[in-house]
Design an enzyme around this catalytic site. Structure first.
Site, PDB file in Angstrom:
ATOM      1  CB  SER A 470      -0.469  -0.981   4.109  1.00 18.57           C
ATOM      2  OG  SER A 470      -1.039   0.136   3.619  1.00 18.57           O
ATOM      3  CG  ASP A 481       6.937  -2.901 -10.337  1.00 15.33           C
ATOM      4  OD1 ASP A 481       6.988  -4.391 -10.539  1.00 15.33           O
ATOM      5  OD2 ASP A 481       5.869  -2.369  -9.871  1.00 15.33           O
ATOM      6  CE  LYS A 495      -4.547  -1.055   4.934  1.00 17.18           C
ATOM      7  NZ  LYS A 495      -4.214   0.177   4.005  1.00 17.18           N
TER       8      LYS A 495
END
Length: 710
Positions: A470, A481, A495
């Site tokens: 999560s 990224d 998740k």
């Protein structure tokens, strides 16, 4: 606006469903547990929320009903040790009707199923207790199937009794192999089963309702969850990392509440009146009589002791070392707000030698993304949060500790506050988007760090495992990224969904809660009993409803796939049993448009070099090869469903495993320059080896050196 719409829906739904509840089908021979009006109301609310506001926007229909039935039966009897095939056949009448029943708040069917389970449970335990002292042949070549999950349901009581007699024999064999003589083994096992019966007798309709709702919401998606009032309170305490109480961990022992540990710095600790081992036999508030809590369920007793900070609780104590017949001591404690430091972010500094040079690495362990929202809203300048805690830790690592690199350890971090994940990312990037969120309408919102400047701009790594989930995946994905650091570990959980906590009391018209209170207090409406205040109003609990999906700034969802590490380590968790992609009701992976962000650096070339160095180490690493073999052995054992009941054969198998385990430990200790250990020796905490952490430190040392060259 949303609250007004919801309130209108639920007021209409409640007013339309005031018919007399369906009579409960009773199971003979046991005290039947029955649903109440409050649970009926909650069930109707949850159906309406799921159908109108869940991200899936699905209809609660016959297909859902079938899934709920299967999940509920599995939750009650996962290894098929209690229900008979005839019971399962009987339950088929509910296969396609639970959806309609839940919509009207009729819980008679699942409560009936539970009461059948309760009857079978107690019957099997009674049978087991009655046969503990039977004469068993421990040289017989028979087998006990401890995992019957994929076997047919047992067809007769006689066959079920045979399974349980083998279970008794297996547990007696274990006690014998542990050195317990025959008489003591019988007494020990009898007490064990009697305690199971005692705990079963303390179950109430809230416990049953929680299991029912777990099966229902689990059929919708893995992360839509209902919490009954007690569980909702515990969930919110975990999120805030603080509770209001006396500061002690409690446990139940022989039906008596015992203090297991006193929290340093808490009111119990500061009072010097309570100690580990003390037993609490009575509780009273600042005024009023004491309640005798011997035999109470642990959660009910704890609820009496906890309370708002600044209030007084009185405890009747039998001090540690005193007999239960001793005169109790009365202790008064003023409750305070307790910060659960052991569950907060913490730091450690480790030094690693690489190419003849020492490097200091700061490790920050973050167990969850927590925030005490209540304290923040109240204006408490010292409110608890992940980012605030980590900021202080980084200041110390930069200043006093002068570390060369920092590693964020997110292993076993199941997530938490999305805002904390965003704010924490902001400590490592200048500013920019961190996460994209797509709602039920398909609209995408970009959330990011708006504060310029990074608190730590040096070498950075993130250690993850299969249980990293999560909000943790949002953080790790953003770091990856942006090219801000190296992700080390295993593929994360996957998740990628957003849950909205909803207090169900806030969705119901107060006048309806007043009527419901009269049901609870007198069993029928119009009783004439006055509902005096909030404490008399029934609490309905909380639902965490899936309302959106997470996406990384590169456009990829973290749902189902999680975050793939740059440096892959072996997983301690079975990848085919742990993770979102193992859940049948999980939402799929997809993508949205990439957000407008500027990467800090392109680490692709450096990652390739780090992988080469890592792979070269693994080729020579005894720890790595041993771990790979251990994981293969664990997988093989996980497929086993039975065990021999021949005492000599079982002892030989276990002795062989112990010898191999000791040989393995000593091989590894020798490779680290440590002295060998003998059977029964305790390994010092400082000598415990964390392979994942150790290799992460080596990767970070490589990272520092490669960055210096660049």
């Amino acid at each position: 606006m949303l609250k007004r719409i919801l309130l209108a829906i639920f007021t209409a739904a409640v007013l339309a469903c005031q018919a007399t509840p369906k009579p409960q089908k009773l199971v003979e021979g046991i005290p039947n547990i029955k649903p109440d009006e409050k649970q009926s109301l909650v069930c109707r609310q949850v159906v309406a929320l799921i159908e109108n506001y869940s991200y899936k926007r699905l209809s609660v229909n016959d297909s859902i009903s079938s899934l709920v039935l299967d999940k509920y039966i599995k939750a009650l009897d996962p290894y098929r040790n209690y229900f008979l095939a005839s019971d399962i056949k009987d339950f088929e009448q509910f296969r396609t009707t639970l959806d309609d029943a839940f919509r009207t708040g009729d819980l008679s069917a699942p409560f009936y199923i539970f009461n059948v389970y309760s009857k079978r449970y107690n019957e099997t335990l009674n049978y087991a207790i009655a046969h503990i002292k039977d004469k068993y042949d421990f040289n017989q070549q028979d087998t006990y199937f401890f995992d019957r999950a994929n076997m047919p349901w047992i067809t007769s009581v006689a066959a079920l009794n045979d399974v349980w007699k083998k279970k008794v024999k297996y547990e007696l064999v274990n006690l014998r192999l542990a050195g317990t003589d025959e008489a003591k083994a019988a007494v020990s096992l009898t007490k064990r089963y009697q305690n199971l019966k005692l705990q079963s007798s303390k179950l109430n309709n809230q416990d049953v309702f929680q299991v029912i709702m777990d099966a229902f919401t689990g059929a919708i998606d893995p992360h839509t969850n209902y919490f009954n009032p007690a569980n909702a309170s515990e969930f919110n305490e975990q999120m805030s990392r603080s509770i209001e109480g006396i500061g002690a961990y409690l446990q139940s022992e022989n039906d008596v509440l015992k203090i297991a540990e006193v929290t340093p710095g808490g009111p119990a600790f500061k009072s010097k009146l309570l100690h580990a081992g003390d037993r609490i036999i009575g509780v009273a508030q600042e005024t009023g009589d004491f309640e005798d809590i011997i035999g109470w369920r642990l959660d009910n007793a704890v609820a009496k002791i906890k309370g708002p900070k600044g209030t007084k609780v009185r405890l009747k104590i039998i001090p540690v070392g005193h007999d239960m017949s001793s005169k109790p001591v009365i202790v008064e404690i003023i409750r305070e707000k307790i910060v659960m430091e052991d569950q907060s972010a913490k730091k450690e500094v480790k030094t690693i030698q690489s190419n003849g040079k020492p490097y200091k690495i700061g490790i920050i362990t973050v167990p969850a993304f927590y925030a005490d929202a209540k304290a923040a809203i109240a204006g408490d300048p010292n409110y608890k949060s992940t980012t605030r805690d980590v900021r202080l830790l980084i200041d110390t690592l930069k200043g006093k500790d002068k570390v060369d690199a920092i590693v964020m350890d997110l292993r076993s971090n199941g997530g938490g506050s999305l805002m904390e994940a965003i704010d924490l990312t902001g400590l490592f990037i200048d500013k920019g988007p961190v996460v994209q969120v797509k709602d039920v309408k398909g609209e995408v919102e970009v959330n990011g760090d708006e504060h310029p400047g990074a608190l730590w701009s040096g070498p950075f790594g993130v250690l993850v495992d299969r249980t990293t989930a999560s909000a943790s995946e949002i953080f790790a994905g953003a770091i990856q990224d942006y090219g801000r650091g190296i992700i080390i570990g295993t593929q994360t959980f996957g998740k990628g969904t957003v849950q909205q906590p909803i207090d169900l009391n806030k969705l119901v018209n107060p006048s309806i809660l007043q009527r419901l209170a009269s049901f609870v207090q007198k069993g029928k409406p119009g009783s004439g009993k006055t509902v005096k205040g909030e404490n008399d109003i029934p609490q309905l609990g909380q639902i965490n409803l899936t309302i959106a999906k997470f996406y990384r700034v590169n456009g990829s969802s973290t749902q189902h796939k999680g975050v793939m590490p740059d440096i892959t380590l072996p997983s301690f968790y079975p990848m085919d049993k742990v993770g979102e992609d193992t859940e049948s009701s999980a939402l799929p992976w997809d993508e949205v448009q990439k957000s407008d962000f500027v990467a800090v650096a392109d680490l692709s070339a450096m990652k390739a070099e780090l992988v080469k160095l890592h792979d070269a180490r693994m080729e020579k690493s005894l720890d790595y090869k041993t771990l790979i073999q251990d994981l293969a052995d664990m997988k093989k054992r996980s497929l086993e469903t039975s065990v021999t009941l021949n005492e000599n054969k079982l002892k030989a198998e276990r002795d062989s495993l112990e010898v191999k385990a000791l040989e393995k430990i000593n091989r590894l200790r020798a490779s680290r320059g440590l002295a060998p250990v003998k059977k029964g020796d305790k390994i010092k905490k400082a000598e415990n080896f964390d392979f994942q952490e150790d290799e992460t430190l080596k990767v970070m040392a490589d990272y520092i050196q490669l960055k210096a060259v660049v």
